[in-house]
Design a protein around this motif. Structure first.
Motif, mmCIF file in Angstrom:
data_model
loop_
_atom_site.group_PDB
_atom_site.id
_atom_site.type_symbol
_atom_site.label_atom_id
_atom_site.label_comp_id
_atom_site.label_asym_id
_atom_site.label_seq_id
_atom_site.Cartn_x
_atom_site.Cartn_y
_atom_site.Cartn_z
ATOM 1 N N ASN A 2 21.176 19.516 48.035
ATOM 2 C CA ASN A 2 22.406 19.311 48.816
ATOM 3 C C ASN A 2 22.427 17.924 49.463
ATOM 4 O OD1 ASN A 2 23.476 21.885 48.256
ATOM 5 N ND2 ASN A 2 22.318 22.783 49.940
ATOM 6 N N THR A 3 21.999 16.942 48.706
ATOM 7 C CA THR A 3 21.837 15.596 49.238
ATOM 8 C C THR A 3 22.577 14.583 48.376
ATOM 9 O OG1 THR A 3 19.675 16.165 50.155
ATOM 10 C CG2 THR A 3 20.179 13.823 49.910
ATOM 11 N N VAL A 4 23.295 13.683 49.033
ATOM 12 C CA VAL A 4 23.941 12.578 48.347
ATOM 13 C C VAL A 4 23.275 11.290 48.812
ATOM 14 C CG1 VAL A 4 25.786 12.423 50.064
ATOM 15 C CG2 VAL A 4 26.139 11.466 47.789
ATOM 16 N N TYR A 5 23.083 10.372 47.887
ATOM 17 C CA TYR A 5 22.382 9.132 48.173
ATOM 18 C C TYR A 5 23.303 7.937 47.967
ATOM 19 C CZ TYR A 5 18.298 12.156 47.526
ATOM 20 O OH TYR A 5 17.386 13.173 47.620
ATOM 21 N N LEU A 6 22.948 6.850 48.649
ATOM 22 C CA LEU A 6 23.598 5.574 48.392
ATOM 23 C C LEU A 6 22.493 4.525 48.281
ATOM 24 C CD1 LEU A 6 26.361 4.136 48.069
ATOM 25 C CD2 LEU A 6 26.137 3.455 50.478
ATOM 26 N N GLN A 7 22.240 4.098 47.059
ATOM 27 C CA GLN A 7 21.269 3.035 46.823
ATOM 28 C C GLN A 7 21.990 1.707 46.981
ATOM 29 O OE1 GLN A 7 17.884 3.136 46.144
ATOM 30 N NE2 GLN A 7 17.970 0.906 46.308
ATOM 31 N N MET A 8 21.482 0.864 47.864
ATOM 32 C CA MET A 8 22.129 -0.415 48.155
ATOM 33 C C MET A 8 21.166 -1.537 47.820
ATOM 34 S SD MET A 8 24.013 0.518 51.757
ATOM 35 C CE MET A 8 22.481 0.610 52.666
ATOM 36 N N ASP A 9 21.520 -2.331 46.844
ATOM 37 C CA ASP A 9 20.724 -3.465 46.421
ATOM 38 C C ASP A 9 21.513 -4.751 46.640
ATOM 39 O OD1 ASP A 9 19.750 -1.463 43.612
ATOM 40 O OD2 ASP A 9 18.621 -1.782 45.461
ATOM 41 N N GLY A 10 20.795 -5.875 46.664
ATOM 42 C CA GLY A 10 21.482 -7.148 46.838
ATOM 43 C C GLY A 10 22.297 -7.208 48.110
ATOM 44 N N ALA A 27 20.527 8.474 52.654
ATOM 45 C CA ALA A 27 20.584 9.861 52.215
ATOM 46 C C ALA A 27 21.451 10.659 53.179
ATOM 47 C CB ALA A 27 19.181 10.466 52.139
ATOM 48 N N CYS A 28 22.100 11.667 52.654
ATOM 49 C CA CYS A 28 22.940 12.535 53.474
ATOM 50 C C CYS A 28 22.717 13.972 53.031
ATOM 51 C CB CYS A 28 24.405 12.158 53.311
ATOM 52 S SG CYS A 28 25.565 13.334 54.038
ATOM 53 N N VAL A 29 22.209 14.772 53.944
ATOM 54 C CA VAL A 29 21.973 16.184 53.651
ATOM 55 C C VAL A 29 23.139 17.002 54.181
ATOM 56 C CG1 VAL A 29 20.438 18.139 53.968
ATOM 57 C CG2 VAL A 29 19.483 15.840 53.766
ATOM 58 N N ALA A 30 23.714 17.816 53.323
ATOM 59 C CA ALA A 30 24.861 18.646 53.682
ATOM 60 C C ALA A 30 24.433 20.100 53.833
ATOM 61 C CB ALA A 30 25.940 18.530 52.623
ATOM 62 N N SER A 31 24.996 20.771 54.819
ATOM 63 C CA SER A 31 24.685 22.180 55.018
ATOM 64 C C SER A 31 25.895 22.885 55.630
ATOM 65 C CB SER A 31 23.474 22.343 55.936
ATOM 66 O OG SER A 31 23.745 21.811 57.218
ATOM 67 N N GLY A 32 25.876 24.205 55.540
ATOM 68 C CA GLY A 32 26.916 24.983 56.192
ATOM 69 C C GLY A 32 28.136 25.274 55.346
ATOM 70 N N TYR A 33 28.087 24.903 54.055
ATOM 71 C CA TYR A 33 29.241 25.153 53.191
ATOM 72 C C TYR A 33 29.236 26.569 52.652
ATOM 73 C CZ TYR A 33 30.198 20.188 52.960
ATOM 74 O OH TYR A 33 30.510 18.902 53.266
ATOM 75 N N ALA A 34 30.410 27.187 52.666
ATOM 76 C CA ALA A 34 30.559 28.464 51.983
ATOM 77 C C ALA A 34 30.850 28.207 50.505
ATOM 78 C CB ALA A 34 31.694 29.269 52.608
ATOM 79 N N ASN A 35 31.596 27.149 50.239
ATOM 80 C CA ASN A 35 31.905 26.742 48.870
ATOM 81 C C ASN A 35 31.697 25.234 48.731
ATOM 82 O OD1 ASN A 35 33.059 29.349 47.825
ATOM 83 N ND2 ASN A 35 34.455 28.965 49.543
ATOM 84 N N VAL A 51 31.358 -3.645 46.625
ATOM 85 C CA VAL A 51 29.987 -3.169 46.412
ATOM 86 C C VAL A 51 29.705 -2.837 44.954
ATOM 87 C CG1 VAL A 51 29.971 -2.220 48.742
ATOM 88 C CG2 VAL A 51 30.423 -0.702 46.800
ATOM 89 N N ASN A 52 30.722 -2.870 44.126
ATOM 90 C CA ASN A 52 30.550 -2.509 42.721
ATOM 91 C C ASN A 52 29.509 -3.406 42.057
ATOM 92 O OD1 ASN A 52 31.063 -0.966 40.476
ATOM 93 N ND2 ASN A 52 32.874 -2.112 39.859
ATOM 94 N N GLY A 53 28.544 -2.778 41.414
ATOM 95 C CA GLY A 53 27.469 -3.527 40.767
ATOM 96 C C GLY A 53 26.251 -3.714 41.651
ATOM 97 N N ARG A 54 26.387 -3.456 42.946
ATOM 98 C CA ARG A 54 25.255 -3.592 43.867
ATOM 99 C C ARG A 54 24.821 -2.249 44.446
ATOM 100 N NH1 ARG A 54 25.873 -6.222 48.531
ATOM 101 N NH2 ARG A 54 28.125 -5.819 48.692
ATOM 102 N N PHE A 55 25.776 -1.360 44.660
ATOM 103 C CA PHE A 55 25.492 -0.052 45.245
ATOM 104 C C PHE A 55 25.632 1.029 44.174
ATOM 105 C CE2 PHE A 55 26.890 -0.967 49.930
ATOM 106 C CZ PHE A 55 26.064 -2.083 49.943
ATOM 107 N N ALA A 56 24.895 2.115 44.355
ATOM 108 C CA ALA A 56 24.992 3.239 43.433
ATOM 109 C C ALA A 56 24.946 4.547 44.209
ATOM 110 C CB ALA A 56 23.875 3.201 42.405
ATOM 111 N N ILE A 57 25.928 5.391 43.974
ATOM 112 C CA ILE A 57 25.966 6.695 44.616
ATOM 113 C C ILE A 57 25.436 7.736 43.645
ATOM 114 C CG2 ILE A 57 28.353 7.166 43.902
ATOM 115 C CD1 ILE A 57 28.747 8.568 46.637
ATOM 116 N N SER A 58 24.706 8.709 44.165
ATOM 117 C CA SER A 58 24.175 9.777 43.330
ATOM 118 C C SER A 58 23.997 11.015 44.187
ATOM 119 C CB SER A 58 22.842 9.373 42.699
ATOM 120 O OG SER A 58 21.862 9.141 43.696
ATOM 121 N N LEU A 59 23.755 12.138 43.541
ATOM 122 C CA LEU A 59 23.539 13.343 44.322
ATOM 123 C C LEU A 59 22.509 14.238 43.645
ATOM 124 C CD1 LEU A 59 25.144 15.937 42.890
ATOM 125 C CD2 LEU A 59 27.116 14.729 43.751
ATOM 126 N N ASP A 60 21.851 15.004 44.474
ATOM 127 C CA ASP A 60 20.887 16.007 44.032
ATOM 128 C C ASP A 60 21.408 17.346 44.536
ATOM 129 O OD1 ASP A 60 18.757 17.776 43.713
ATOM 130 O OD2 ASP A 60 17.261 16.218 44.099
#
Length: 126
Positions: A77-85, A21-29, A64-73
């Motif tokens: 303000n969080t981006v995720y990287l699900q890593m399988d296999g 997980a990666c939490v981002a902060s401090g952005y004006a835009n 990593v294609n087919g094993r990892f999945a990137i997503s965001l909430d």
């Protein structure tokens, strides 16, 4: 100022899973593009995955294609990287990154796209 803080790294056996997980902060835009990169010992930093903040464009490295999945909430303000296999060759320091793009097609996991970087979280697969 912009801050990116990663978490979720650790040690796992081959075939296992982790979610970064990666939490981002401090952005004006909105940065427009978020990504994950990794750097193994003695290796160059390589792009793993990227996603537009609007979520309409996702890109993955072939390795990593087919094993990892990137997503965001966006609400968190969080981006995720699900890593399988996971494989031993996935062992690396993983970095979150953010970049400003005005064209979604420019959002790709290439270092030159990104101007903001986190401190990294270690992933070890054995």
């Amino acid at each position: 100022h912009v801050q990116l803080v990663e978490s979720g790294g650790g040690s796992v056996q081959t075939g296992g899973s982790l979610r970064l997980a990666c939490v981002a902060s401090g952005y004006a835009n909105s940065p427009g593009c978020m990504g994950w990169f990794r750097q193994g010992t003695g290796l160059q930093r390589e792009g793993v995955a990227s996603i537009t903040v609007a979520g309409e464009r996702l890109k993955y490295a072939d390795s990593v294609n087919g094993r990892f999945a990137i997503s965001l909430d966006s609400a968190k303000n969080t981006v995720y990287l699900q890593m399988d296999g996971l494989k031993t060759e996935d062992t690396a320091m993983y970095y979150c990154a953010a970049g400003r793009v005005y064209d979604p097609s420019a959002c790709t996991p290439v270092t030159t796209v990104f101007g903001y970087w986190g401190q990294g979280t270690q992933v070890t697969v054995s």
